[in-house]
Each structure stands twice: as structure tokens, then as C-alpha cells.
Design a protein around this motif. Structure first.
Motif, PDB file in Angstrom:
ATOM      1  N   THR A  66       0.835  -1.207   0.000  1.00 49.91           N
ATOM      2  CA  THR A  66       0.000   0.000   0.000  1.00 49.91           C
ATOM      3  C   THR A  66       0.868   1.255   0.000  1.00 49.91           C
ATOM      4  N   LYS A  67       0.592   2.135  -0.955  1.00 46.36           N
ATOM      5  CA  LYS A  67       1.368   3.374  -1.090  1.00 46.36           C
ATOM      6  C   LYS A  67       0.575   4.588  -0.639  1.00 46.36           C
ATOM      7  N   ALA A  68      -0.706   4.560  -0.931  1.00 45.59           N
ATOM      8  CA  ALA A  68      -1.501   5.779  -0.733  1.00 45.59           C
ATOM      9  C   ALA A  68      -2.954   5.438  -0.454  1.00 45.59           C
ATOM     10  N   ILE A  69      -3.647   6.420   0.082  1.00 43.31           N
ATOM     11  CA  ILE A  69      -5.095   6.325   0.257  1.00 43.31           C
ATOM     12  C   ILE A  69      -5.715   7.515  -0.458  1.00 43.31           C
ATOM     13  N   VAL A  70      -6.661   7.238  -1.341  1.00 41.78           N
ATOM     14  CA  VAL A  70      -7.412   8.337  -1.965  1.00 41.78           C
ATOM     15  C   VAL A  70      -8.757   8.421  -1.250  1.00 41.78           C
ATOM     16  N   VAL A  71      -8.924   9.460  -0.455  1.00 44.56           N
ATOM     17  CA  VAL A  71     -10.168   9.664   0.284  1.00 44.56           C
ATOM     18  C   VAL A  71     -11.115  10.479  -0.589  1.00 44.56           C
ATOM     19  N   VAL A  72     -12.385  10.111  -0.594  1.00 42.13           N
ATOM     20  CA  VAL A  72     -13.387  10.892  -1.322  1.00 42.13           C
ATOM     21  C   VAL A  72     -14.325  11.536  -0.299  1.00 42.13           C
ATOM     22  N   HIS A  73     -14.487  12.835  -0.400  1.00 44.89           N
ATOM     23  CA  HIS A  73     -15.441  13.522   0.477  1.00 44.89           C
ATOM     24  C   HIS A  73     -16.791  13.477  -0.236  1.00 44.89           C
ATOM     25  N   LEU A  74     -17.435  12.324  -0.131  1.00 44.07           N
ATOM     26  CA  LEU A  74     -18.597  12.016  -0.962  1.00 44.07           C
ATOM     27  C   LEU A  74     -19.810  12.878  -0.645  1.00 44.07           C
ATOM     28  N   PHE A  75     -20.426  13.382  -1.686  1.00 47.01           N
ATOM     29  CA  PHE A  75     -21.667  14.184  -1.608  1.00 47.01           C
ATOM     30  C   PHE A  75     -21.446  15.540  -0.919  1.00 47.01           C
ATOM     31  N   GLY A  76     -20.179  15.869  -0.590  1.00 52.39           N
ATOM     32  CA  GLY A  76     -19.913  17.119   0.128  1.00 52.39           C
ATOM     33  C   GLY A  76     -19.623  16.898   1.606  1.00 52.39           C
ATOM     34  N   GLN A  77     -19.722  15.638   2.029  1.00 56.54           N
ATOM     35  CA  GLN A  77     -19.441  15.274   3.421  1.00 56.54           C
ATOM     36  C   GLN A  77     -17.939  15.039   3.600  1.00 56.54           C
ATOM     37  N   VAL A  78     -17.328  15.716   4.565  1.00 53.66           N
ATOM     38  CA  VAL A  78     -15.906  15.498   4.803  1.00 53.66           C
ATOM     39  C   VAL A  78     -15.721  14.159   5.516  1.00 53.66           C
ATOM     40  N   ALA A  79     -14.900  13.285   4.951  1.00 51.61           N
ATOM     41  CA  ALA A  79     -14.570  12.005   5.596  1.00 51.61           C
ATOM     42  C   ALA A  79     -13.818  12.308   6.900  1.00 51.61           C
ATOM     43  N   PRO A  80     -13.727  11.343   7.829  1.00 48.82           N
ATOM     44  CA  PRO A  80     -12.983  11.592   9.087  1.00 48.82           C
ATOM     45  C   PRO A  80     -11.494  11.760   8.798  1.00 48.82           C
ATOM     46  N   ILE A  81     -11.187  12.895   8.220  1.00 45.86           N
ATOM     47  CA  ILE A  81      -9.898  13.090   7.557  1.00 45.86           C
ATOM     48  C   ILE A  81      -8.733  13.214   8.539  1.00 45.86           C
ATOM     49  N   ASN A  82      -8.983  13.790   9.715  1.00 46.73           N
ATOM     50  CA  ASN A  82      -7.875  13.881  10.676  1.00 46.73           C
ATOM     51  C   ASN A  82      -7.472  12.508  11.191  1.00 46.73           C
ATOM     52  N   ASP A  83      -8.461  11.645  11.439  1.00 44.76           N
ATOM     53  CA  ASP A  83      -8.171  10.290  11.898  1.00 44.76           C
ATOM     54  C   ASP A  83      -7.481   9.480  10.796  1.00 44.76           C
ATOM     55  N   ILE A  84      -7.924   9.697   9.562  1.00 42.35           N
ATOM     56  CA  ILE A  84      -7.293   8.985   8.443  1.00 42.35           C
ATOM     57  C   ILE A  84      -5.859   9.492   8.256  1.00 42.35           C
ATOM     58  N   LYS A  85      -5.679  10.779   8.468  1.00 44.77           N
ATOM     59  CA  LYS A  85      -4.335  11.355   8.358  1.00 44.77           C
ATOM     60  C   LYS A  85      -3.392  10.737   9.415  1.00 44.77           C
ATOM     61  N   ASP A  86      -3.895  10.567  10.638  1.00 48.69           N
ATOM     62  CA  ASP A  86      -3.099   9.915  11.689  1.00 48.69           C
ATOM     63  C   ASP A  86      -2.708   8.504  11.259  1.00 48.69           C
ATOM     64  N   LEU A  87      -3.685   7.790  10.722  1.00 45.12           N
ATOM     65  CA  LEU A  87      -3.432   6.421  10.259  1.00 45.12           C
ATOM     66  C   LEU A  87      -2.344   6.424   9.179  1.00 45.12           C
ATOM     67  N   CYS A  88      -2.448   7.359   8.225  1.00 49.50           N
ATOM     68  CA  CYS A  88      -1.461   7.449   7.145  1.00 49.50           C
ATOM     69  C   CYS A  88      -0.072   7.741   7.704  1.00 49.50           C
ATOM     70  N   GLN A  89      -0.012   8.599   8.707  1.00 48.36           N
ATOM     71  CA  GLN A  89       1.298   8.928   9.281  1.00 48.36           C
ATOM     72  C   GLN A  89       1.891   7.713   9.993  1.00 48.36           C
ATOM     73  N   ARG A  90       1.038   6.986  10.720  1.00 48.97           N
ATOM     74  CA  ARG A  90       1.508   5.786  11.429  1.00 48.97           C
ATOM     75  C   ARG A  90       2.014   4.733  10.454  1.00 48.97           C
ATOM     76  N   LYS A  91       1.320   4.592   9.329  1.00 46.88           N
ATOM     77  CA  LYS A  91       1.653   3.524   8.374  1.00 46.88           C
ATOM     78  C   LYS A  91       2.528   4.025   7.226  1.00 46.88           C
TER      79      LYS A  91
END
Ligand SMILES: *Cc1c(COP(=O)(O)O)cnc(C)c1O
Length: 368
Positions: free
Chosen positions: A125-150
């Protein structure tokens, strides 16, 4: 009464003189590729988003592809992406030679979450492409933490999330780079195809710009092979005008969405869209949920109300991905959403009478 799903003609009428003048000035400039109209839009968008770089490209799909290629994603890599989105998100991953790895979406908010992503991470796994679907922001700070950890790249698909925010920060400013679409029906839409990439990394920004222009910043410069995907100056001129109205238009959308949600409390099994806490949901799409979705759509259509289904088939189950052999219970939430979601008309030009009619008829379907 007729309620079209969208009314781009009436939007044009409301800004006709500004638009006509802007287009005319591009015609008169004699510059039909790149040039000042494009630079002007890029600068305005950069100012709004407070980012280092904005690169205008041909469309939102190319924006995603440009980001992935610019970051060196390719064969042997896996990129995690939602099972429920528009196909651009996954198809651009495949086009680089990498493999899209679908993650199911959250039952409540329809976006991916750290929980749905984590089990999909492998050593490729190299990257995560998050989609803010329908205008809703995904839990982006938590996903960012996960990306930093991994140690993964975080990329944002903001095609449906112009001006969406979490804790005041604009979606598109959390990851390494973000892709925007200005397809005519998007919250900020051109009069044809258009898109852009934003990033705070100047070096990457230059790479993206080169990739979208045959590897060069100027004519006859080709540091590497890229493609031709530039923002059209006529579209840029249109977008510069429309950008000035975006905040007001977005407020009208959210006002309409709030009106629907207040009116649809306790109506049979009808479920209104949830909004994540501390976020500004910009309602590119206002999708309700019901087990009677198809009958509701037919009923509304018969009464002049146009609705759409976003999306009738979740990505893993599209013929394009049949080689993966996925079953409905591999992505149960995405599968279920594709059977139950119905998008109602929500746009700035919708009149009060029209939205009241939508509410009245929707309730009538359930109460009849
Ligand atoms: C619209 C959209 C795109 C692609 O945009 P185009 O400008 O049509 O290429 C990408 N991702 C999502 C989520 C979209 O809704």
C-alpha cells in the motif's frame, strides 16, 4: 409543477452579463490555450484555499491521474479507495498500473473511515485516496493519523467537496495533494470539462504542472513524458466568475438540505443524510435512504420531480471490476447504499415552492 434535478440554464441567466463579458474577453485576447485567464483562475483558487500551488487541468479525472503519476504511483503498488464513489477515483489508480484496493464505506456517513481502511493495508500500500462524498468530509484527521503511522500518502478527491470543511479547515488541505472537478454539475462547475490540483508542496506542484503539459513548463521542454491536460482558458474565465458566487450558492444548498432534513423527521423508513460533527457539509448531493427507493423514485417522477441515483452500482460490482470476483457481502454497506439511496434536487436556484413540493410529494408517497 416540474422540479428538474438541476437547472444550469437558470443559473446562467442569473450571471449572464458577467459570463458573456468574461468569455468575450478570452475570444478577444486571441489566446486559446493557457495564458492569463488560466493564471488568473489559478491565483484566485490558490487565494481561496490558501495553498502554494493550483494547477488547472482538463477535468477531475485527469487531476487525480496527474497526482498519482506525479507521486510515482505505478505497477506493484496498491492504493486504497472507497467502494462507493464515482469511477474516476479507482480507474485512475488502475491507469497508473497500480491496483485499486476498495474499502467499504461507513454506514452513517457514506465515506471511508480508519476502521474500514485499516484492514486493507498491506506492505504494497502506497496511498489512500479519500473521497469527500456528496460534500461530506470524511474523518480526515483520523485517516491522516493512520497514514502517518503507516507511512502512506494521503490524497483527497474533492470533486464533490468545494468549500467543505472540518473544524474550519477546507477539505483538500489535509493530504499531500487534492483533486477538484469542475464538471458542469459540480458545486463549482464550468461550461464544459475542467479540473484542478492543489498542493502545498512547490516541488510536487511543478511536477504536476509538467505532467499535465508534456513534461514541460514552456514550449519544447520535455523533461519526462506527460500528457496534454490543460485547463481551457474559456472555462477558466467562466470559473473565475462563478468562484465569486460559490459561497452564496453553497449557503443556499445547505439551507435547502436543512429544510428537507427538518421536514423528513419520522417519515416511515426515510432516513435523511447524517452530518459529521464539526464539519461543514456542502451537499453536492442530498441523498435520502429508503427500502422503497425505486417506488419512491417512480412516484416522484410521475409528479414532475426528477431524482437521481448516486450510484446504482457500487464500484467493486461494476463490470469493469468483474475480474476481482467480489460478492455483495465483501462490501455490504456500499452494496446496500446502491439499493437504497435516492438523490433529491438540491441547488441554489431551487425555489421555495419547488422544495416545498418535493417535501409534500415525498411525504405523500409514504402516507398514501
Ligand atoms: C466528478 C467526479 C470525478 C471526476 O471528475 P470529472 O471532471 O468528471 O473527470 C472524480 N471523483 C468524483 C468523486 C467525482 O464525483
Amino acid at each position: 409543477m416540474i422540479v428538474p434535478f438541476l437547472n444550469l440554464k437558470s443559473q446562467y441567466q442569473s450571471i449572464k452579463s458577467e459570463i458573456d463579458e468574461a468569455i468575450q474577453s478570452v475570444f478577444e485576447s486571441g489566446i486559446f490555450v493557457s495564458g492569463p485567464a488560466v493564471q488568473n483562475f489559478e491565483n484566485e483558487f490558490k487565494r481561496l484555499y490558501e495553498v502554494q500551488e493550483c494547477i488547472g487541468v482538463g477535468n477531475g479525472t485527469d487531476a487525480l491521474f496527474t497526482i498519482l503519476k506525479g507521486l510515482g504511483i505505478g505497477p506493484g503498488h496498491e492504493v486504497i479507495t472507497p467502494a462507493f464513489s464515482w469511477i474516476s477515483t479507482s480507474e485512475t489508480i488502475s491507469l497508473t498500473g497500480a491496483q485499486p484496493v476498495f474499502a467499504d464505506v461507513d454506514e452513517e456517513f457514506y465515506t471511508v473511515s480508519p476502521q474500514t481502511i485499516e484492514s486493507k493495508i498491506t506492505n504494497r500500500t502506497k496511498a489512500i485516496v479519500v473521497v469527500h462524498l456528496f460534500g461530506q468530509v470524511a474523518p480526515i484527521n483520523d485517516i491522516k493519523d493512520l497514514c502517518q503511522r503507516k507511512n502512506l500518502l494521503l490524497l483527497e478527491d474533492c470533486a464533490q467537496a468545494h468549500l467543505s470543511r472540518e473544524n474550519g479547515t477546507l477539505a483538500g488541505k489535509f493530504g499531500t495533494a487534492a483533486a477538484f472537478s469542475f464538471y458542469p454539475t459540480k458545486n463549482l462547475g464550468a461550461y464544459g470539462d475542467a479540473g484542478c490540483v492543489i498542493t502545498d508542496d512547490g516541488h510536487l506542484g511543478e511536477k504536476f504542472r509538467r505532467f499535465a503539459n508534456h513534461g514541460g513548463l514552456i514550449k519544447d521542454e520535455h523533461l519526462f513524458e506527460g500528457m496534454n491536460s490543460r485547463l481551457d482558458p474559456i472555462q477558466a474565465a467562466v470559473l473565475t466568475i462563478k468562484l465569486k458566487h460559490l459561497e452564496t450558492w453553497t449557503e443556499k444548498r445547505t439551507e435547502c438540505a436543512n429544510f428537507y432534513s427538518a421536514a423528513f423527521q419520522n417519515v416511515n423508513d426515510l432516513k435523511v443524510p447524517s452530518k459529521r460533527q464539526n464539519t461543514h457539509h456542502t451537499f453536492h448531493v442530498y441523498a435520502v435512504r429508503s427500502d422503497h427507493r425505486d417506488a419512491l423514485q417512480t412516484f416522484l417522477n410521475g409528479r414532475g420531480i426528477q431524482t437521481l441515483v448516486h450510484y446504482p452500482c457500487a464500484l467493486p460490482f461494476e463490470p469493469a471490476y468483474s475480474h476481482f470476483n467480489y460478492k455483495a457481502n465483501d462490501f455490504p454497506v456500499a452494496y446496500n447504499l446502491s439499493k437504497t439511496l435516492l438523490s433529491l434536487p438540491v441547488y441554489p436556484e431551487l425555489t421555495i415552492e419547488q422544495r416545498e413540493y418535493v417535501v409534500e410529494m415525498t411525504k405523500k408517497f409514504f402516507i398514501k
